[in-house]
Design an enzyme around this catalytic site. Structure first.
Site, PDB file in Angstrom:
ATOM      1  NE  ARG A 105      32.883 -27.183  37.819  1.00  0.00           N
ATOM      2  CZ  ARG A 105      33.033 -27.065  36.193  1.00  0.00           C
ATOM      3  NH1 ARG A 105      33.495 -28.166  35.799  1.00  0.00           N
ATOM      4  NH2 ARG A 105      32.924 -26.453  35.594  1.00  0.00           N
ATOM      5  N   GLY A 107      35.342 -31.783  34.636  1.00  0.00           N
ATOM      6  CA  GLY A 107      34.259 -31.049  33.597  1.00  0.00           C
ATOM      7  C   GLY A 107      34.870 -29.996  32.766  1.00  0.00           C
ATOM      8  CE1 TYR A 109      36.029 -21.522  30.988  1.00  0.00           C
ATOM      9  CE2 TYR A 109      36.397 -22.905  28.907  1.00  0.00           C
ATOM     10  CZ  TYR A 109      36.672 -21.957  29.636  1.00  0.00           C
ATOM     11  OH  TYR A 109      38.262 -21.398  29.645  1.00  0.00           O
ATOM     12  CB  THR A 110      29.648 -25.046  34.590  1.00  0.00           C
ATOM     13  OG1 THR A 110      30.046 -26.458  34.391  1.00  0.00           O
ATOM     14  CG2 THR A 110      28.140 -24.924  35.284  1.00  0.00           C
ATOM     15  CE1 TYR A 111      25.703 -17.044  34.565  1.00  0.00           C
ATOM     16  CE2 TYR A 111      23.719 -18.398  34.967  1.00  0.00           C
ATOM     17  CZ  TYR A 111      24.172 -17.231  34.981  1.00  0.00           C
ATOM     18  OH  TYR A 111      23.480 -16.199  35.449  1.00  0.00           O
ATOM     19  CB  ALA A 185      25.978 -28.823  35.145  1.00  0.00           C
ATOM     20  N   GLY A 187      29.394 -31.816  38.575  1.00  0.00           N
ATOM     21  CA  GLY A 187      31.094 -31.884  38.267  1.00  0.00           C
ATOM     22  C   GLY A 187      31.672 -31.931  39.790  1.00  0.00           C
ATOM     23  N   GLY A 198      29.397 -30.542  43.143  1.00  0.00           N
ATOM     24  CA  GLY A 198      28.238 -31.148  43.173  1.00  0.00           C
ATOM     25  C   GLY A 198      27.456 -30.847  42.130  1.00  0.00           C
ATOM     26  CB  CYS A 216      29.090 -29.331  29.846  1.00  0.00           C
ATOM     27  SG  CYS A 216      28.436 -28.848  31.529  1.00  0.00           S
TER      28      CYS A 216
END
Length: 260
Positions: A105, A107, A109-111, A185, A187, A198, A216
Site C-alpha cells: 500500500r 504511505g 509506517y502504521t500500527y 489512517a 493507505g 483501505g 505515517c
C-alpha cells in the site's frame, strides 16, 4: 497523471496531496446502474496480517475478472506495524516491539491492533470512477462523516495524510501550530483498477503502541481514538455508522457470506 499509476498489473498507488477538500463530494463513487451491492463482512477475533493480505489478493483478482462482487471487510489485527511503500527505516523506533510487515500500500509506517477498526475496501473503480485522488478523498469523507455522527469533527490537512482532530487542550506543537491528533489512517493499493487495503479508525486501541513508530512519518503530532476523546463507544457501535455512511457515498451493501 495520477491515473496512470495503476494501469499496470501491480503498482502501488502513490497519491499526491491535491486540494482534497474540493474533491470530497458525495455521489462521485456510486456504482454504475445495474451493479450488484457491495458485500459487507465483519470478522470476529484477531485476523493475522498475512492471512488478511492473502485473502485480499485472492478477492481482488476475482473482482477484476468479474467472478466476485466488491467487498468491504471489517476486522481487527493483533498488534503489528506495517511499512508502506514510502516508509523510512528511521521511523521504526522500536523494531523489536511488534512484528513488522512490508506492504504494497501507499504511505509509511502504521500500527494496527485490537480496538482499531480496519476496513479493507475492495472496489472496482472501472464500475465507478477511475480517479485515485478523488477515491482517497471519498475515503476521507467516509471517515469524517462517521466521526461527525459521533459528534467528533475530523478534518483533512493538505500537508498530512489521514483524518485529524484538533486538541486545543494540549500545548501547541510549535508557535502558531495548534495541537492535533490523528484518529484515522488511509493507505490504498490498486490493481487493474480494483482497490485494496483501505482505512484504520482508532476506536479503543492501546495508544501507547503507536510509540514504536513515527506514525505515517509525521513527527510532532499525536494520535487519539474515540474513547480517548471521551466517547464510550464500542466497535459494533462504530460498525453500524461506518456501514450507513459508506452506503451514502459508495452505494448499497449486502451482508457477505463466508468465506471471503
Amino acid at each position: 497523471m495520477v491515473n496512470d499509476v495503476s494501469r499496470n498489473e501491480d503498482e502501488a498507488a502513490t497519491i499526491p496531496r491535491p486540494e482534497r477538500d474540493a474533491l470530497a463530494f458525495r455521489d462521485a463513487f456510486r456504482p454504475h446502474d445495474g451493479s450488484p451491492p457491495v458485500e459487507w463482512r465483519i470478522s470476529d477475533g484477531l485476523v493475522p496480517y498475512e492471512e488478511a493480505v492473502a485473502t485480499m489478493e485472492e478477492r481482488v483478482a476475482r473482482i477484476a475478472e468479474g467472478s466476485a462482487p466488491e467487498l468491504v471487510w471489517l476486522l481487527e489485527h493483533p498488534p503489528l506495524y506495517t511499512a508502506g511503500t514510502s516508509a523510512d527505516p528511521a521511523d521504526l523506533v522500536e523494531p523489536d516491539r511488534f512484528p513488522v510487515f512490508a506492504t504494497g500500500r501507499g504511505g509509511e509506517y502504521t500500527y494496527h491492533g485490537p480496538g482499531q477498526r480496519v476496513a479493507y475496501v475492495m472496489l472496482d473503480l472501472s464500475r465507478r470512477r477511475q480517479d485515485l485522488r478523488l477515491f482517497v478523498a471519498a475515503l476521507e469523507e467516509w471517515v469524517i462523516a462517521t466521526l461527525w455522527a459521533h459528534h467528533v469533527r475530523g478534518e483533512r490537512r493538505e500537508d498530512r495524510v489521514g483524518v485529524w482532530v484538533r486538541r486545543p487542550e494540549k500545548a501547541d506543537v510549535a508557535p502558531g501550530k495548534p495541537a492535533e491528533d490523528k484518529i484515522a489512517a488511509i493507505g490504498i493499493r490498486v490493481r487493474k483498477w480494483v482497490t485494496f487495503h483501505g482505512i484504520s479508525l482508532n476506536v479503543e486501541p492501546d495508544l501507547s503502541h503507536f510509540g514504536g513508530i513515527v506514525p505515517c512519518g509525521i513527527r510532532g503530532y499525536g494520535v487519539t481514538s474515540l474513547v480517548d476523546l471521551g466517547l464510550p463507544v464500542t466497535l459494533p457501535d462504530v460498525d453500524v455508522v461506518l456501514r450507513r455512511e459508506f452506503e451514502a457515498i459508495f452505494g448499497p451493501t449486502v451482508r457477505a457470506a463466508e468465506p471471503a
